[in-house]
Scaffold this active site. Sequence first.
Site, PDB file in Angstrom:
ATOM      1  N   CYS A 132      13.365  -4.970  -1.266  1.00  0.00           N
ATOM      2  CA  CYS A 132      12.003  -5.541  -1.543  1.00  0.00           C
ATOM      3  C   CYS A 132      12.174  -6.736  -2.484  1.00  0.00           C
ATOM      4  CB  CYS A 132      11.190  -4.313  -2.310  1.00  0.00           C
ATOM      5  SG  CYS A 132       9.630  -5.204  -2.946  1.00  0.00           S
ATOM      6  N   CYS A 135       9.737  -7.081  -5.410  1.00  0.00           N
ATOM      7  CA  CYS A 135       9.820  -6.201  -6.504  1.00  0.00           C
ATOM      8  C   CYS A 135      11.013  -6.515  -7.266  1.00  0.00           C
ATOM      9  CB  CYS A 135      10.067  -4.883  -5.875  1.00  0.00           C
ATOM     10  SG  CYS A 135       9.206  -4.262  -4.672  1.00  0.00           S
ATOM     11  N   ASP A 136      11.954  -6.808  -6.595  1.00  0.00           N
ATOM     12  CA  ASP A 136      13.322  -7.070  -7.638  1.00  0.00           C
ATOM     13  C   ASP A 136      13.867  -8.587  -7.646  1.00  0.00           C
ATOM     14  OD1 ASP A 136      13.351  -4.560  -7.647  1.00  0.00           O
ATOM     15  OD2 ASP A 136      14.735  -4.195  -5.837  1.00  0.00           O
TER      16      ASP A 136
HETATM   17  C1  FAD Z   1      13.585   0.455  -3.339  1.00  0.00           C
HETATM   18  C2  FAD Z   1      12.268   0.309  -3.296  1.00  0.00           C
HETATM   19  C3  FAD Z   1      11.859  -0.169  -4.505  1.00  0.00           C
HETATM   20  C4  FAD Z   1      10.373  -0.762  -4.654  1.00  0.00           C
HETATM   21  N1  FAD Z   1      10.093  -1.386  -5.505  1.00  0.00           N
HETATM   22  C5  FAD Z   1       8.692  -1.667  -5.901  1.00  0.00           C
HETATM   23  C6  FAD Z   1       8.250  -2.295  -6.938  1.00  0.00           C
HETATM   24  O1  FAD Z   1       8.909  -2.426  -7.984  1.00  0.00           O
HETATM   25  N2  FAD Z   1       6.731  -2.573  -7.002  1.00  0.00           N
HETATM   26  C7  FAD Z   1       5.992  -2.395  -6.055  1.00  0.00           C
HETATM   27  O2  FAD Z   1       4.876  -2.973  -6.080  1.00  0.00           O
HETATM   28  N3  FAD Z   1       6.521  -1.863  -4.856  1.00  0.00           N
HETATM   29  C8  FAD Z   1       7.647  -1.434  -4.755  1.00  0.00           C
HETATM   30  N4  FAD Z   1       8.230  -0.668  -3.864  1.00  0.00           N
HETATM   31  C9  FAD Z   1       7.302  -0.649  -2.774  1.00  0.00           C
HETATM   32  C10 FAD Z   1       6.238   0.629  -2.920  1.00  0.00           C
HETATM   33  O3  FAD Z   1       6.904   1.703  -3.460  1.00  0.00           O
HETATM   34  C11 FAD Z   1       5.425   1.068  -1.791  1.00  0.00           C
HETATM   35  O4  FAD Z   1       4.544  -0.264  -1.226  1.00  0.00           O
HETATM   36  C12 FAD Z   1       4.615   2.268  -1.998  1.00  0.00           C
HETATM   37  O5  FAD Z   1       5.301   3.363  -2.540  1.00  0.00           O
HETATM   38  C13 FAD Z   1       3.680   2.691  -0.895  1.00  0.00           C
HETATM   39  O6  FAD Z   1       2.933   3.660  -1.123  1.00  0.00           O
HETATM   40  P1  FAD Z   1       2.350   4.635  -0.300  1.00  0.00           P
HETATM   41  O7  FAD Z   1       1.685   5.694  -0.705  1.00  0.00           O
HETATM   42  O8  FAD Z   1       1.766   4.162   1.027  1.00  0.00           O
HETATM   43  O9  FAD Z   1       3.749   5.210   0.575  1.00  0.00           O
HETATM   44  P2  FAD Z   1       4.981   5.980   0.018  1.00  0.00           P
HETATM   45  O10 FAD Z   1       5.289   5.575  -1.337  1.00  0.00           O
HETATM   46  O11 FAD Z   1       6.214   5.963   1.211  1.00  0.00           O
HETATM   47  O12 FAD Z   1       4.492   7.575   0.039  1.00  0.00           O
HETATM   48  C14 FAD Z   1       4.133   8.292   1.268  1.00  0.00           C
HETATM   49  C15 FAD Z   1       4.390   9.885   1.026  1.00  0.00           C
HETATM   50  O13 FAD Z   1       4.068  10.558   2.214  1.00  0.00           O
HETATM   51  C16 FAD Z   1       4.806  11.699   2.514  1.00  0.00           C
HETATM   52  N5  FAD Z   1       4.797  12.143   3.726  1.00  0.00           N
HETATM   53  C17 FAD Z   1       5.181  11.457   4.694  1.00  0.00           C
HETATM   54  N6  FAD Z   1       4.974  12.133   5.918  1.00  0.00           N
HETATM   55  C18 FAD Z   1       4.317  13.394   5.650  1.00  0.00           C
HETATM   56  C19 FAD Z   1       3.837  14.316   6.494  1.00  0.00           C
HETATM   57  N7  FAD Z   1       4.007  14.407   7.650  1.00  0.00           N
HETATM   58  N8  FAD Z   1       3.457  15.441   5.597  1.00  0.00           N
HETATM   59  C20 FAD Z   1       3.373  15.440   4.316  1.00  0.00           C
HETATM   60  N9  FAD Z   1       3.717  14.270   3.502  1.00  0.00           N
HETATM   61  C21 FAD Z   1       4.147  13.230   4.230  1.00  0.00           C
HETATM   62  C22 FAD Z   1       5.935  11.291   1.918  1.00  0.00           C
HETATM   63  O14 FAD Z   1       6.969  12.311   1.384  1.00  0.00           O
HETATM   64  C23 FAD Z   1       5.914  10.373   0.726  1.00  0.00           C
HETATM   65  O15 FAD Z   1       5.919  10.848  -0.489  1.00  0.00           O
HETATM   66  C24 FAD Z   1       9.475  -0.565  -3.588  1.00  0.00           C
HETATM   67  C25 FAD Z   1       9.808   0.046  -2.230  1.00  0.00           C
HETATM   68  C26 FAD Z   1      11.354   0.638  -2.332  1.00  0.00           C
HETATM   69  C27 FAD Z   1      11.934   1.474  -1.100  1.00  0.00           C
END
Ligand code: FAD
Length: 330
Positions: A132, A135-136
């Site tokens: 990302c 992010c980094d």
């Molecule tokens: C290494 C890394 C570092 C990052 N650092 C940053 C940062 O510093 N700042 C920033 O703004 N963004 C950062 N991001 C991006 C950010 O984390 C994501 O954009 C954000 O978490 C997206 O949120 P979300 O809720 O859409 O999905 P997610 O965070 O992916 O959450 C989805 C959830 O759904 C659950 N799930 C999936 N399928 C199912 C199912 N069938 N049944 C039940 N549960 C399920 C998963 O277990 C998960 O907990 C980073 C990403 C990564 C990979």
Amino acid sequence: MRDVVIIGGGPAGLCAGLYAARSGMDAVLIEAKFSGGQVGTTNLVENYPGFEHGIGGPELAMLMEQQAVGAGLSIEFESCTKLELEGDVKRVHLTSGEVVDAYAVILAMGAYPRKLGAKGEEEFRARGVSFCATCDGFIFKGKRVAVIGGGNTAAEDALYLANICESVTLVHRRNSLRAENALVTKLLTNPRITVMWDSVVDSFEGEAKLETMNVRNIKTNETTPVPVEGAFVAVGAVPNSDIVKGILELDESGSIKAGEDTRASITRVYAAGDIRTKPLRQIVTAVADGAVAAAAALQDIGLRVHNEPPRQICGFVGDPGAVQLVGNTV
Ligand SMILES: Cc1cc2nc3c(=O)[nH]c(=O)nc-3n(C[C@H](O)[C@H](O)[C@H](O)COP(=O)(O)OP(=O)(O)OC[C@H]3O[C@@H](n4cnc5c(N)ncnc54)[C@H](O)[C@@H]3O)c2cc1C
């Protein structure tokens, strides 16, 4: 019967839960692993507003969960295995065999970054290898970095990093970029960016931190060690959308097609966060989607009176004492 089921407990799902609970909806969130999603696995979040010195990912996740639960959200730690979304009543099947019925479903299952499969990629994750740039990138201010990929995200990342870093090496396995023309022109004329065409990264090396990546030209088979402090893998995100394949409209990457209002291709089904087709996948955009989805669900279910069961929707036999519903469902 719930008003809304939220699938996924990352930032998008937790924020949808917070807004849904605070608006008086009977909301349950289903999470397969732990609250916070990708944030729960991020060491330090430095770009989420309100935390000048950054905040640990697990800590931010815990705060989001506490706030949503405090507002009245129920969380069940189970996986959703199957969805029936077509009818007036949406059915959500869980691993335990339990089926949760609801008037609306918010899909917030997120995504995960696609990996290269190169040696050292996991070992140097958070020690130089990142998925990302937004992010980094700042961590590598004034340093030499690389971006691996050739699509829009890779091109945008390279341009973003060129503003911050000393130099950017873009490694792409083909001899032309798949990114939009305007981006390609900017990238190829930027003096800080060098492109290594027809090339792949075989391995990342270093001691405590990343020092070198070994880049192999796939036409000549020649390997060049490139000294870098940071390497950003930008070869796409894989959405967790398997359970809605064949049910909802998805784009070519597998993300759920939905606009800024988060409404997906079936009524009272919403896509929030990284699982939605969108230009920027970040915590701030995920929480924004969560809030919008909860507001859209409230509007579409059309509850006029909160917390007074039974909820009823169009097509059900009316009961004079039932809560009246307005909006799209009537
Ligand atoms: C290494 C890394 C570092 C990052 N650092 C940053 C940062 O510093 N700042 C920033 O703004 N963004 C950062 N991001 C991006 C950010 O984390 C994501 O954009 C954000 O978490 C997206 O949120 P979300 O809720 O859409 O999905 P997610 O965070 O992916 O959450 C989805 C959830 O759904 C659950 N799930 C999936 N399928 C199912 C199912 N069938 N049944 C039940 N549960 C399920 C998963 O277990 C998960 O907990 C980073 C990403 C990564 C990979």
